[in-house]
Design an enzyme around this catalytic site. Structure first.
Site, PDB file in Angstrom:
ATOM      1  N   GLY A 284       0.828  -1.204   0.000  1.00  0.00           N
ATOM      2  CA  GLY A 284       0.000   0.000   0.000  1.00  0.00           C
ATOM      3  C   GLY A 284       0.855   1.244   0.000  1.00  0.00           C
ATOM      4  N   GLU A 287      -1.216   6.324   3.318  1.00  0.00           N
ATOM      5  CA  GLU A 287      -0.663   7.200   4.350  1.00  0.00           C
ATOM      6  C   GLU A 287       0.862   7.281   4.359  1.00  0.00           C
ATOM      7  OE1 GLU A 287      -4.093   6.383   7.676  1.00  0.00           O
ATOM      8  OE2 GLU A 287      -2.996   4.759   6.729  1.00  0.00           O
TER       9      GLU A 287
END
Length: 341
Positions: A284, A287
């Site tokens: 991912g 953030e």
């Protein structure tokens, strides 16, 4: 007017998915009449591009075009639970579960076609909406193959669940496994500091991030750029103030946000170090993209003018005060050195 430039670097690591608790997602996949694919999962699209990613994953796994994939109703009263959109978990958790469900649906279709053509299942190939057997003349459109399967009482559908195996931290020594997957990143920021006004301008950011496997490279670059702009606002401009429990910055006149004129040139470098646990190797980048930006900018300010800003945001007023304090300390040291001579 004196402007000085500096560069700073910072690195980061980030744990993917929920912390110290089991994270889980589920999905259904079906190859429909007409050769299209339907994916049903309780995914939440909040602008991060997960629907595009899931369409790409399902298309790759089943052998159709992304335009032929439909992401169905995400109401969890009717769709399998996929949990929240956060913790940089969407691609890792839901992407993996969609891949597993898609493989099961394809497997049902492949088994029927292998028996029909009297070939080994591993020789069946699917791509661009077609099904064929290697080293044979057997080939047909996906739509025809689905019709053929259903005519034999088989619906090419799959379901799956994907979860993490994590633990809490031991209170004695802190040992544990709070995350199943980790990403790593490094950024270099170049800034220009106006020593008269204290204004800081970010000229460029070079960002290298491990994403496991990039399903959509342009989407990854967009996430990196968006995270950097967010961090730029937090690090240099956004100054939320409270007095007696009430905000003194109720509007954007005082609460300053970065605009397109403030966005630096961002140079993204995608590092693919596949996750060894998930079937896709994905991780991912939501953030983690903004984690190293602020320390890199603060290090760049220090490199440019020799002051360390530790109270965010690094507004012109704070930078100017730090410069004046540095000048005062330097003057005192020079005076002490001269006195010692």
């Amino acid at each position: 007017m004196a402007r000085k430039r500096g560069r700073g670097m910072a690195a980061c690591w980030y744990g993917i998915a929920r912390t110290a608790t089991v994270d889980r997602a589920a999905a259904w996949a079906e190859i429909d009449d007409g050769g299209t694919v339907k994916i049903v999962t309780g995914v939440t699209e909040i602008g991060e591009g997960i629907l595009t990613v899931l369409a790409q994953i399902a298309a790759q796994e089943i052998g159709v075009k992304p335009d032929d994939v439909v992401i169905g109703d995400n109401d969890t009263a009717r769709a399998p639970e996929a949990a929240h959109a956060g913790a940089t978990r969407q691609t890792y958790m839901i992407g993996n579960v969609v891949a597993i469900a898609s493989r099961e649906a394809r497997g049902r279709l492949v088994d029927v076609m292998a028996k029909t053509w009297d070939v080994a299942p591993e020789t069946i190939r699917t791509a661009n909406g077609e099904v064929w057997a290697e080293n044979t003349n057997h080939r047909m459109p996906m739509a025809k193959a689905v019709e053929h399967c259903k005519g034999r009482g088989v619906v090419p559908v799959g379901s799956a669940s994907f979860g993490t195996d994590t633990t809490g931290l031991a209170p004695t020594d802190g040992a544990g496994r709070p995350w199943q997957a980790y990403v790593f990143g490094c950024q270099v920021a170049e800034v220009e500091v106006d020593t008269v006004t204290g204004e800081v301008q970010v000229l460029g950011v070079w960002a290298a991030h491990d994403v496991g496997r990039a399903v959509n490279p342009k989407g990854v670059e967009g996430q990196i750029e968006g995270g950097i702009v967010q961090a730029l606002g937090q690090g240099l401009m956004e100054d939320y103030q409270l007095k007696d429990g009430r905000t003194t910055t109720p509007g954007f006149a005082k609460y300053i946000l970065p605009t397109s004129l403030d966005v630096p040139r961002v140079n993204s470098f995608i590092v693919e170090d596949p996750d060894p646990i998930g079937p896709l190797g994905v991780k991912g980048i939501g953030e983690p993209a903004m984690v190293p930006t602020i320390p890199a900018m603060m290090n760049a300010i220090y490199d440019a003018v020799g002051v360390r800003i530790q109270d965010l945001p690094a507004t012109p007023e704070k930078v100017l005060m730090a410069l004046r304090e540095k000048e005062r300390r330097d003057a005192e040291r020079r005076a002490a050195a001269q006195a010692a001579e």
